[in-house]
Design a protein around this motif. Structure first.
Motif, PDB file in Angstrom:
ATOM      1  N   THR A  14      42.969  37.613  32.956  1.00 15.41           N
ATOM      2  CA  THR A  14      42.663  39.064  32.793  1.00 15.41           C
ATOM      3  C   THR A  14      41.620  39.597  33.809  1.00 15.41           C
ATOM      4  N   THR A  15      40.359  38.777  33.855  1.00 16.16           N
ATOM      5  CA  THR A  15      39.297  38.946  34.572  1.00 16.16           C
ATOM      6  C   THR A  15      39.795  38.804  36.051  1.00 16.16           C
ATOM      7  N   LEU A  16      40.643  37.790  36.288  1.00 16.29           N
ATOM      8  CA  LEU A  16      41.180  37.935  37.615  1.00 16.29           C
ATOM      9  C   LEU A  16      42.133  38.983  37.803  1.00 16.29           C
ATOM     10  N   SER A  17      42.942  39.199  37.021  1.00 16.63           N
ATOM     11  CA  SER A  17      43.749  40.310  37.359  1.00 16.63           C
ATOM     12  C   SER A  17      43.059  41.723  37.884  1.00 16.63           C
ATOM     13  N   GLY A  18      41.938  42.176  36.876  1.00 18.33           N
ATOM     14  CA  GLY A  18      41.208  43.339  36.968  1.00 18.33           C
ATOM     15  C   GLY A  18      40.456  43.089  38.252  1.00 18.33           C
ATOM     16  N   THR A  19      39.749  42.057  38.446  1.00 14.82           N
ATOM     17  CA  THR A  19      38.957  41.917  39.768  1.00 14.82           C
ATOM     18  C   THR A  19      39.811  42.234  41.055  1.00 14.82           C
ATOM     19  N   LEU A  20      41.303  41.430  41.211  1.00 18.94           N
ATOM     20  CA  LEU A  20      41.897  41.454  42.104  1.00 18.94           C
ATOM     21  C   LEU A  20      42.250  42.795  42.304  1.00 18.94           C
ATOM     22  N   ALA A  21      42.672  43.545  41.128  1.00 22.29           N
ATOM     23  CA  ALA A  21      43.275  45.172  41.577  1.00 22.29           C
ATOM     24  C   ALA A  21      42.009  45.945  42.048  1.00 22.29           C
ATOM     25  N   PRO A 213      50.229  25.330  45.252  1.00 17.75           N
ATOM     26  CA  PRO A 213      49.295  25.861  46.321  1.00 17.75           C
ATOM     27  C   PRO A 213      48.027  26.371  45.747  1.00 17.75           C
ATOM     28  N   LEU A 214      46.727  25.720  45.994  1.00 17.35           N
ATOM     29  CA  LEU A 214      45.593  26.350  45.386  1.00 17.35           C
ATOM     30  C   LEU A 214      45.178  27.659  46.218  1.00 17.35           C
ATOM     31  N   LEU A 215      45.030  28.537  45.635  1.00 22.85           N
ATOM     32  CA  LEU A 215      44.433  29.792  45.978  1.00 22.85           C
ATOM     33  C   LEU A 215      42.808  29.648  46.246  1.00 22.85           C
ATOM     34  N   GLY A 216      42.389  29.164  45.293  1.00 17.57           N
ATOM     35  CA  GLY A 216      40.730  29.236  45.089  1.00 17.57           C
ATOM     36  C   GLY A 216      40.561  28.979  43.789  1.00 17.57           C
ATOM     37  N   HIS A 217      39.252  29.097  43.604  1.00 15.02           N
ATOM     38  CA  HIS A 217      38.707  28.866  42.096  1.00 15.02           C
ATOM     39  C   HIS A 217      37.450  29.855  41.866  1.00 15.02           C
ATOM     40  N   VAL A 218      37.201  29.853  40.673  1.00 15.30           N
ATOM     41  CA  VAL A 218      36.070  30.712  40.127  1.00 15.30           C
ATOM     42  C   VAL A 218      35.430  29.918  39.104  1.00 15.30           C
ATOM     43  N   THR A 219      34.027  29.854  39.451  1.00 17.06           N
ATOM     44  CA  THR A 219      33.016  29.184  38.968  1.00 17.06           C
ATOM     45  C   THR A 219      32.619  29.633  37.510  1.00 17.06           C
ATOM     46  N   LEU A 237      29.827  44.686  38.452  1.00 20.22           N
ATOM     47  CA  LEU A 237      28.429  43.751  38.366  1.00 20.22           C
ATOM     48  C   LEU A 237      28.000  42.945  39.448  1.00 20.22           C
ATOM     49  N   GLY A 238      29.548  42.624  40.341  1.00 20.55           N
ATOM     50  CA  GLY A 238      29.190  41.931  41.624  1.00 20.55           C
ATOM     51  C   GLY A 238      28.666  40.623  41.327  1.00 20.55           C
ATOM     52  N   GLY A 239      28.262  39.869  42.398  1.00 17.77           N
ATOM     53  CA  GLY A 239      27.726  38.433  42.026  1.00 17.77           C
ATOM     54  C   GLY A 239      28.449  37.675  42.714  1.00 17.77           C
ATOM     55  N   GLU A 240      28.316  36.259  42.849  1.00 13.16           N
ATOM     56  CA  GLU A 240      29.366  35.156  43.374  1.00 13.16           C
ATOM     57  C   GLU A 240      30.646  35.178  42.760  1.00 13.16           C
ATOM     58  N   PRO A 241      30.983  35.138  41.505  1.00 13.75           N
ATOM     59  CA  PRO A 241      32.267  35.394  41.096  1.00 13.75           C
ATOM     60  C   PRO A 241      33.167  36.294  41.906  1.00 13.75           C
ATOM     61  N   VAL A 242      32.639  37.448  42.003  1.00 13.84           N
ATOM     62  CA  VAL A 242      33.231  38.447  42.939  1.00 13.84           C
ATOM     63  C   VAL A 242      33.828  37.917  44.146  1.00 13.84           C
ATOM     64  N   GLU A 243      32.770  37.380  44.805  1.00 10.24           N
ATOM     65  CA  GLU A 243      32.954  36.760  46.172  1.00 10.24           C
ATOM     66  C   GLU A 243      34.051  35.853  46.184  1.00 10.24           C
ATOM     67  N   GLU A 244      34.078  34.886  44.928  1.00  4.63           N
ATOM     68  CA  GLU A 244      34.990  33.802  44.985  1.00  4.63           C
ATOM     69  C   GLU A 244      36.501  34.438  44.713  1.00  4.63           C
ATOM     70  N   ILE A 245      36.568  35.425  44.035  1.00  2.00           N
ATOM     71  CA  ILE A 245      37.796  36.053  43.776  1.00  2.00           C
ATOM     72  C   ILE A 245      38.219  37.173  45.025  1.00  2.00           C
ATOM     73  N   LYS A 246      37.099  37.531  45.895  1.00  2.00           N
ATOM     74  CA  LYS A 246      37.587  38.150  47.198  1.00  2.00           C
ATOM     75  C   LYS A 246      38.274  37.184  48.207  1.00  2.00           C
ATOM     76  N   ARG A 247      37.746  35.774  47.993  1.00  2.00           N
ATOM     77  CA  ARG A 247      38.308  34.907  48.961  1.00  2.00           C
ATOM     78  C   ARG A 247      39.805  34.535  48.486  1.00  2.00           C
ATOM     79  N   ILE A 248      39.934  34.454  47.181  1.00  2.00           N
ATOM     80  CA  ILE A 248      41.207  34.408  46.759  1.00  2.00           C
ATOM     81  C   ILE A 248      42.147  35.485  47.053  1.00  2.00           C
ATOM     82  N   LYS A 249      41.720  36.798  47.055  1.00  2.00           N
ATOM     83  CA  LYS A 249      42.438  37.767  47.244  1.00  2.00           C
ATOM     84  C   LYS A 249      42.926  37.607  49.072  1.00  2.00           C
TER      85      LYS A 249
END
Length: 259
Positions: A14-21, A213-219, A237-249
């Motif tokens: 759900t965190t991934l879904s919401g952040t991707l959206a 296929p691996l799209l990426g990871h979230v620490t 909130l931003g931060g590194e997790p958002v940057e990681e999901i941005k790379r996944i996107k």
């Protein structure tokens, strides 16, 4: 672009879904987020204030609407329309926030897997409309059973993302989802590793799911925990997790555009 996100409960889908959206909306896409998980937590992950979504009734609970649209005036055991009009429902029942429209599906409580009722029919038809006939980006937060997808809609899904954490049970769920997806004709099944604490964790996921296929990871991070505790969107909130999901996107968009 139609994306379904699934995985074992508690892995962070759900965190991934919401952040991707939110990321896709910030890129200028028109985004429709669909909460198809019985726990219905996508609203808070999108950053929608609680007072704006607490009163929303999921479509699965709209018995009167389902009977009206399907013509099931006599209740259960009567004939009703299997392709009801639904094209006006997204705008009528969505909640919009920061460029993302949210719809709550809910789960129909059925007496058996073969049960067909007005509510179930309405949801199936609405899913078909969202995935086949709408031109927005659709992000679906699913439960592990991907029960809202049927053979009439699964072919419209551009990608199924399975979120996994380092662990045998999560990996087993991913393989079960892969089998369900293939049975429905979904060919593009990707994986995102979540709650990764070390290189060893990531290596475990890569080896255990080498056919995905691996799209990426979230620490694993304090920011994600704080967002959940405070009922806030990780995106805000931003931060590194958002940057990681941005790379996944970015990886996701690139792969879909190639395909």
């Amino acid at each position: 672009m139609k994306i379904a996100v699934t995985g074992k409960g508690g892995v962070g889908k759900t965190t991934l879904s919401g952040t991707l959206a939110r990321l896709l909306a910030s890129d200028g896409y028109r985004v429709l987020a669909v909460d198809a998980d019985p726990d219905a937590n996508l609203a808070s992950s999108l950053g929608i204030p609680e007072e704006n979504y607490r009163g929303i009734t999921p479509f699965a609970k709209m018995k009167a609407l389902a009977e009206e649209r399907t013509g099931a005036d006599g209740g259960y055991g009567t004939f009703f329309i299997l392709n009801p009009k639904v094209d006006d429902l997204p705008e009528q029942f969505c909640v919009e926030h920061e460029g993302v429209k949210l719809l709550l599906m809910g789960t129909v409580e059925q007496g058996g897997s073969g049960c067909v009722c007005p509510e179930h029919t309405l949801i199936k038809r609405l899913m078909q409309h969202l995935l086949v006939q709408r031109d927005e980006v659709v992000i679906m937060d699913m439960e592990a059973g991907i029960e809202h997808l049927g053979r009439g809609t699964a072919g419209a899904v551009d990608a199924l993302i399975v979120v996994v954490e380092p662990g045998r049970r999560s990996v087993q769920t991913a393989h079960q989802i892969q089998e369900l997806a293939h049975d429905l004709g979904i060919e593009r099944v990707f994986v995102v590793a979540s709650k990764v604490r070390s290189a060893k964790d990531l290596e475990f996921v890569q080896e255990a799911l080498s056919d995905f296929p691996l799209l990426g990871h979230v620490t694993f991070s304090r920011e994600i925990m704080d967002a959940d505790l405070d009922g806030k969107a990780l995106f805000d909130l931003g931060g590194e997790p958002v940057e990681e999901i941005k790379r996944i996107k970015e990886n996701l968009v690139q792969l879909i555009s190639k395909l």
